[in-house]
Scaffold this motif. Structure first.
Motif, PDB file in Angstrom:
ATOM      1  N   UNK A  42       0.840  -1.203   0.000  1.00 30.39           N
ATOM      2  CA  UNK A  42       0.000   0.000   0.000  1.00 30.39           C
ATOM      3  C   UNK A  42       0.873   1.250   0.000  1.00 30.39           C
ATOM      4  N   UNK A  43       1.931   1.201   0.804  1.00 31.61           N
ATOM      5  CA  UNK A  43       2.839   2.321   0.909  1.00 31.61           C
ATOM      6  C   UNK A  43       3.530   2.595  -0.428  1.00 31.61           C
ATOM      7  N   UNK A  44       4.069   1.537  -1.018  1.00 30.22           N
ATOM      8  CA  UNK A  44       4.808   1.684  -2.278  1.00 30.22           C
ATOM      9  C   UNK A  44       3.892   2.181  -3.397  1.00 30.22           C
ATOM     10  N   UNK A  45       2.630   1.794  -3.324  1.00 29.22           N
ATOM     11  CA  UNK A  45       1.699   2.238  -4.364  1.00 29.22           C
ATOM     12  C   UNK A  45       1.106   3.613  -4.041  1.00 29.22           C
ATOM     13  N   UNK A  46       1.578   4.184  -2.942  1.00 29.26           N
ATOM     14  CA  UNK A  46       1.103   5.521  -2.564  1.00 29.26           C
ATOM     15  C   UNK A  46      -0.308   5.508  -2.006  1.00 29.26           C
ATOM     16  N   UNK A  47      -0.716   4.382  -1.420  1.00 27.22           N
ATOM     17  CA  UNK A  47      -2.107   4.265  -0.972  1.00 27.22           C
ATOM     18  C   UNK A  47      -2.255   4.105   0.533  1.00 27.22           C
ATOM     19  N   UNK A  48      -1.134   4.166   1.263  1.00 27.24           N
ATOM     20  CA  UNK A  48      -1.238   3.806   2.681  1.00 27.24           C
ATOM     21  C   UNK A  48      -1.993   4.826   3.533  1.00 27.24           C
ATOM     22  N   UNK A  49      -1.907   6.104   3.165  1.00 26.97           N
ATOM     23  CA  UNK A  49      -2.576   7.098   4.013  1.00 26.97           C
ATOM     24  C   UNK A  49      -3.954   7.486   3.524  1.00 26.97           C
ATOM     25  N   UNK A  50      -4.326   6.884   2.448  1.00 24.06           N
ATOM     26  CA  UNK A  50      -5.583   7.250   1.846  1.00 24.06           C
ATOM     27  C   UNK A  50      -6.750   6.636   2.628  1.00 24.06           C
ATOM     28  N   UNK A  51      -7.693   7.486   3.027  1.00 27.01           N
ATOM     29  CA  UNK A  51      -8.800   6.970   3.851  1.00 27.01           C
ATOM     30  C   UNK A  51      -9.839   6.249   3.003  1.00 27.01           C
ATOM     31  N   UNK A  52      -9.721   6.365   1.675  1.00 26.62           N
ATOM     32  CA  UNK A  52     -10.736   5.693   0.860  1.00 26.62           C
ATOM     33  C   UNK A  52     -10.222   4.392   0.240  1.00 26.62           C
ATOM     34  N   UNK A  53      -9.182   3.795   0.873  1.00 25.27           N
ATOM     35  CA  UNK A  53      -8.648   2.535   0.335  1.00 25.27           C
ATOM     36  C   UNK A  53      -9.285   1.346   1.048  1.00 25.27           C
ATOM     37  N   UNK A  54      -9.743   0.398   0.259  1.00 25.98           N
ATOM     38  CA  UNK A  54     -10.372  -0.800   0.822  1.00 25.98           C
ATOM     39  C   UNK A  54      -9.521  -2.016   0.448  1.00 25.98           C
ATOM     40  N   UNK A  55      -8.660  -2.482   1.339  1.00 30.69           N
ATOM     41  CA  UNK A  55      -7.913  -3.700   1.005  1.00 30.69           C
ATOM     42  C   UNK A  55      -8.801  -4.940   1.217  1.00 30.69           C
ATOM     43  N   UNK A  56      -8.779  -5.807   0.243  1.00 31.44           N
ATOM     44  CA  UNK A  56      -9.457  -7.104   0.396  1.00 31.44           C
ATOM     45  C   UNK A  56      -8.333  -8.126   0.484  1.00 31.44           C
ATOM     46  N   UNK A  57      -8.326  -8.944   1.525  1.00 34.77           N
ATOM     47  CA  UNK A  57      -7.282  -9.967   1.639  1.00 34.77           C
ATOM     48  C   UNK A  57      -7.968 -11.332   1.765  1.00 34.77           C
ATOM     49  N   UNK A  58      -7.613 -12.262   0.897  1.00 38.28           N
ATOM     50  CA  UNK A  58      -8.209 -13.605   0.975  1.00 38.28           C
ATOM     51  C   UNK A  58      -7.107 -14.626   1.260  1.00 38.28           C
ATOM     52  N   UNK A  59      -7.250 -15.362   2.334  1.00 35.89           N
ATOM     53  CA  UNK A  59      -6.234 -16.367   2.679  1.00 35.89           C
ATOM     54  C   UNK A  59      -6.788 -17.447   3.582  1.00 35.89           C
ATOM     55  N   UNK A  60      -6.068 -18.563   3.658  1.00 34.40           N
ATOM     56  CA  UNK A  60      -6.597 -19.710   4.412  1.00 34.40           C
ATOM     57  C   UNK A  60      -5.748 -20.115   5.615  1.00 34.40           C
ATOM     58  N   UNK A  61      -4.558 -19.537   5.737  1.00 34.81           N
ATOM     59  CA  UNK A  61      -3.600 -20.120   6.677  1.00 34.81           C
ATOM     60  C   UNK A  61      -3.365 -19.209   7.884  1.00 34.81           C
ATOM     61  N   UNK A  62      -2.651 -19.759   8.889  1.00 33.91           N
ATOM     62  CA  UNK A  62      -2.303 -18.971  10.095  1.00 33.91           C
ATOM     63  C   UNK A  62      -1.572 -17.692   9.738  1.00 33.91           C
ATOM     64  N   UNK A  63      -0.659 -17.810   8.763  1.00 29.43           N
ATOM     65  CA  UNK A  63       0.183 -16.660   8.427  1.00 29.43           C
ATOM     66  C   UNK A  63      -0.648 -15.514   7.825  1.00 29.43           C
ATOM     67  N   UNK A  64      -1.831 -15.847   7.309  1.00 32.82           N
ATOM     68  CA  UNK A  64      -2.690 -14.806   6.735  1.00 32.82           C
ATOM     69  C   UNK A  64      -3.355 -13.965   7.823  1.00 32.82           C
TER      70      UNK A  64
END
Ligand SMILES: O=P(O)(O)OC[C@H]1O[C@H](O[C@H]2O[C@H](CO)[C@@H](O)[C@H](O)[C@H]2O)[C@H](O)[C@@H](O)[C@@H]1O
Length: 370
Positions: free
Chosen positions: A288-310
């Protein structure tokens, strides 16, 4: 006036309850209960020896025969779903809240984009899944964050329009690919690629540990090592249960002389990695940071994962207060995810719907915005 007010309040309460019920039913509609119970039992078997920060494989093996009866499992799953509703049943509500915001998609690989199989080298993703990920990546910045080596996961996925992070986020590559704004316009093009490897200094020691492990585990039938770049997997999916203890002991004996490394557990796998403060959650933030999106309040990250590490990535989304952490699981699990999907086939449906939703909302834009 008073009656009008009462009517509006009751209507809102009924509507809320109906939406919740619909979300749960959304899941139930998509799975026949018989199929669900079978899948749950199969997954339970898989999970019994996975997960946990400090794995004790021998102990878990002895618990394996004490399975809950099918009915109990099924009703447990149903009540778990109330807390972690199916992302397919909740899709419309999720997207309504995301309208006009910037969705960024993060995907785990094994158990999410590909089904869990005995041979880690054969965990291929289907062409249909590849097409869905490719389509999603056309509309949203998309990154795959895997425990595998970055090269290996790239070899499986074979897409050039997604970002890749290997070794549970310890090997990140952000190539110079275009990033679009929420209305489809080109936001920024990074002109140089970025490579981030926070565990680089451990590489010589990792190679040494790999050689030692190879020697120590060679007689244990079915044990299998996988070089994941900045971490090592010791697979025991094909090891006889009576040998779990021996294998664990040998792995731990190697680590005794490498104090800067730790042992974690996944799905029938032990993982050796440098003890640094870096995980999939940090990788998500890094992207998010590298893409310049980390401070943006209108960013919606979707994360899909199955494991403990997720879970580390789910936690980050939770603490940001915006976004959708989605767990892929066919058994009730302790998780920070707010939503769930049953298996990779539901992940496929979700991704296809996501791309379709975006395509439709773009084509429905008024002409002056095109
Ligand atoms: O973060 P991920 O992309 O989910 O990677 C985690 C581990 O996945 C792989 O192992 C798992 O999948 C294998 C193939 O289906 C299965 O045989 C194994 O039992 C599972 O644990 C991969 O091989 C590991 O190196 C990853 O760390």
């Amino acid at each position: 006036m008073k009656y009008m007010f009462l009517f509006i309040v009751s209507f809102k309460i009924i509507k809320k309850k109906f939406t919740k019920l619909n979300e749960i039913m959304g899941f139930q509609r998509s799975h026949s209960s018989q199929l669900k119970v079978q899948t749950i039992l199969k997954a339970k078997e898989d999970e019994t020896c996975g997960g946990g920060e400090a794995p004790s494989f021998s102990l878990r093996a002895s618990n394996q025969s004490h399975y809950h009866n099918n009915k109990l499992m099924s009703s447990n799953y149903d009540s778990w779903l109330v807390k972690h509703p199916c992302a397919l049943g909740s899709f419309d509500r999720m997207m309504k809240a995301a309208k006009g915001k910037r969705i960024v998609v993060f995907l785990d690989y094994d158990g999410t984009l590909s089904p869990i199989v005995d041979d880690p080298d054969r965990a291929f993703m289907s062409d249909e899944m590849r097409a869905a990920v490719c389509e999603v990546a056309k509309y949203f910045p998309t990154a795959i964050i895997s425990g595998r080596s970055r090269d290996k996961v790239k070899e499986f996925v074979k897409l050039s329009n997604v970002y890749y992070a290997g070794s549970h986020g310890m090997d990140i590559m952000v190539p110079a690919i275009p990033v679009e704004s929420s209305d489809g316009k080109l936001l920024n093009t990074m002109d140089t690629e970025v490579l981030f490897q926070p565990a680089k200094k451990f590489l010589p020691e990792i190679i040494e540990i790999f050689t030692l492990l190879k020697e120590k585990t060679k007689e244990i039938q079915g044990a299998r090592l996988e070089d994941n770049g900045f971490c090592i997997s010791v697979h025991f999916r094909q090891v006889r249960q009576e040998d779990y203890g021996k294998l664990e002991e040998r792995v731990k004996s190697v680590l005794e002389n490498h104090s800067e490394f730790c042992l974690t557990g996944g799905r029938k796998v032990m993982e050796i990695r440098p003890s640094i403060e870096w995980n999939k959650g940090h990788a998500l933030e890094y992207f998010l940071d590298t893409l310049g999106l980390s401070n943006s309040s209108d960013v919606i990250p979707i994360y899909i994962g199955d494991d403990r590490t997720d879970e580390d990535a789910f936690k980050v989304i939770q603490s940001r207060g915006q976004g959708y952490p989605i767990i892929v699981s066919s058994i009730p699990k302790d998780t920070k995810a707010g939503y769930s999907l049953l298996d990779p086939s539901e992940v496929l449906t979700f991704l296809q719907r996501l791309a379709r939703w975006r395509k439709t909302s773009l084509s429905n834009r008024p002409l002056h915005q095109v």
